[in-house]
Design an enzyme around this catalytic site. Structure first.
Site, short mmCIF file in Angstrom:
data_model
loop_
_atom_site.label_atom_id
_atom_site.label_comp_id
_atom_site.label_asym_id
_atom_site.label_seq_id
_atom_site.Cartn_x
_atom_site.Cartn_y
_atom_site.Cartn_z
N HIS A 1 -31.94 -16.95 -6.84
CA HIS A 1 -33.05 -17.33 -5.96
C HIS A 1 -32.89 -18.79 -5.51
O HIS A 1 -33.10 -19.10 -4.34
CB HIS A 1 -34.40 -17.25 -6.70
CG HIS A 1 -34.84 -15.87 -7.10
ND1 HIS A 1 -35.21 -15.55 -8.38
CD2 HIS A 1 -34.99 -14.74 -6.38
CE1 HIS A 1 -35.58 -14.28 -8.43
NE2 HIS A 1 -35.44 -13.76 -7.23
N ARG B 1 -27.59 -9.13 -1.84
CA ARG B 1 -26.61 -9.10 -2.92
C ARG B 1 -25.54 -8.06 -2.68
O ARG B 1 -24.37 -8.28 -2.91
CB ARG B 1 -27.30 -8.83 -4.26
CG ARG B 1 -28.04 -10.04 -4.78
CD ARG B 1 -29.01 -9.69 -5.86
NE ARG B 1 -30.16 -9.00 -5.31
CZ ARG B 1 -31.32 -8.87 -5.92
NH1 ARG B 1 -31.46 -9.33 -7.15
NH2 ARG B 1 -32.33 -8.27 -5.35
N LYS C 1 -48.01 -3.91 -10.84
CA LYS C 1 -46.81 -4.15 -11.64
C LYS C 1 -47.03 -5.32 -12.59
O LYS C 1 -47.21 -6.46 -12.14
CB LYS C 1 -45.64 -4.45 -10.68
CG LYS C 1 -44.31 -3.97 -11.20
CD LYS C 1 -43.27 -4.07 -10.09
CE LYS C 1 -41.92 -4.42 -10.66
NZ LYS C 1 -40.98 -4.81 -9.60
N SER D 1 -33.67 -10.69 -11.51
CA SER D 1 -34.62 -11.05 -12.57
C SER D 1 -34.72 -9.94 -13.61
O SER D 1 -34.76 -10.21 -14.82
CB SER D 1 -36.01 -11.30 -11.98
OG SER D 1 -35.97 -12.33 -11.04
P1 ADP Z 1 -35.29 -9.49 -8.03
O1 ADP Z 1 -36.41 -9.11 -8.94
O2 ADP Z 1 -34.51 -8.31 -7.50
O3 ADP Z 1 -34.40 -10.56 -8.55
P2 ADP Z 1 -37.16 -10.80 -6.23
O4 ADP Z 1 -38.16 -9.93 -5.58
O5 ADP Z 1 -37.67 -11.77 -7.22
O6 ADP Z 1 -35.97 -9.96 -6.72
O7 ADP Z 1 -36.30 -11.60 -5.18
C1 ADP Z 1 -36.78 -12.11 -4.00
C2 ADP Z 1 -35.64 -12.17 -3.01
O8 ADP Z 1 -34.64 -13.07 -3.52
C3 ADP Z 1 -34.92 -10.84 -2.85
O9 ADP Z 1 -35.44 -10.16 -1.75
C4 ADP Z 1 -33.54 -11.24 -2.55
O10 ADP Z 1 -33.47 -11.45 -1.16
C5 ADP Z 1 -33.37 -12.60 -3.17
N1 ADP Z 1 -32.53 -12.59 -4.36
C6 ADP Z 1 -32.85 -12.23 -5.61
N2 ADP Z 1 -31.81 -12.42 -6.45
C7 ADP Z 1 -30.81 -12.92 -5.68
C8 ADP Z 1 -29.45 -13.31 -5.95
N3 ADP Z 1 -28.93 -13.22 -7.16
N4 ADP Z 1 -28.71 -13.76 -4.92
C9 ADP Z 1 -29.24 -13.82 -3.68
N5 ADP Z 1 -30.49 -13.47 -3.36
C10 ADP Z 1 -31.28 -13.02 -4.34
#
Ligand code: ADP
Length: 163
Positions: free
Chosen positions: A17, A90, A41, A127
């Site tokens: 992120h 990703r 959730k 996450s």
């Molecule tokens: P997650 O729970 O899948 O990590 P989130 O909803 O918290 O996702 O993530 C918000 C946004 O951040 C996602 O839509 C994605 O675009 C981006 N994101 C999450 N993890 C990554 C990563 N490792 N690399 C690039 N972008 C990411």
């Protein structure tokens, strides 16, 4: 374009992120990190805790603001005058859903979505996976900021051994 939003659950924020956020800051004058309130959730952290952690880890980024939002992202963007949504991609598995969302959001209000490719070193990182590995006792240091690692370790410990 002057402003953008990076939306998500951020339960908790990972280095993936933060990489997308830092790169969004190179492209936009101001970036709002918007933490989605999803009552359906239950997360490891409350939305307020996620917002606090994000604020702490972005304290040195003066063009970043962190907020939570409920309802439609496009309405949040309209209220704030935000012109673009930034998403990290990703893998192809992200793409299907993100393309659908981007097209729907564009149809609703004309807001644009900007996709940034995940950095190769973080493209496996989510996450949910971090929480799963940490809960199983795996080493996730280096995948999340140290402050997040501390809070996650404490929270998982509390869950295993309630006071
Ligand atoms: P997650 O729970 O899948 O990590 P989130 O909803 O918290 O996702 O993530 C918000 C946004 O951040 C996602 O839509 C994605 O675009 C981006 N994101 C999450 N993890 C990554 C990563 N490792 N690399 C690039 N972008 C990411």
């Amino acid at each position: 374009m002057p402003t953008a939003v990076c939306p998500g659950s951020f339960d908790p924020v990972t280095n993936g992120h933060l990489d997308i956020l830092a790169r969004a800051c190179e492209l936009f004058e101001h970036v709002t990190v918007a933490v989605l309130v999803n009552d359906a959730k239950q997360g490891l952290f409350s939305v307020d805790e996620r917002v606090d952690m994000l604020r702490m880890v972005t304290v040195d980024q003066p063009t970043v603001t962190v907020e939570s939002f409920e309802g439609l992202l496009v309405d949040f963007c309209r209220r704030r005058g935000i012109g673009a949504i930034v998403k990290g991609l990703r893998a192809v598995t992200d793409f299907d859903y993100e393309l659908q969302m981007a097209q729907m959001n564009a149809r609703l209000t004309g807001v644009e979505t900007v996709f940034l490719p995940a950095a190769p070193e973080w493209s496996f990182l989510a996450s949910s996976l971090v929480k799963e590995v940490a809960a199983g006792g795996g080493d996730v240091s280096g995948l999340v900021p140290p402050l997040v690692l501390d809070q996650m370790t404490r929270r998982l410990h509390e869950r295993r051994e309630p006071a």
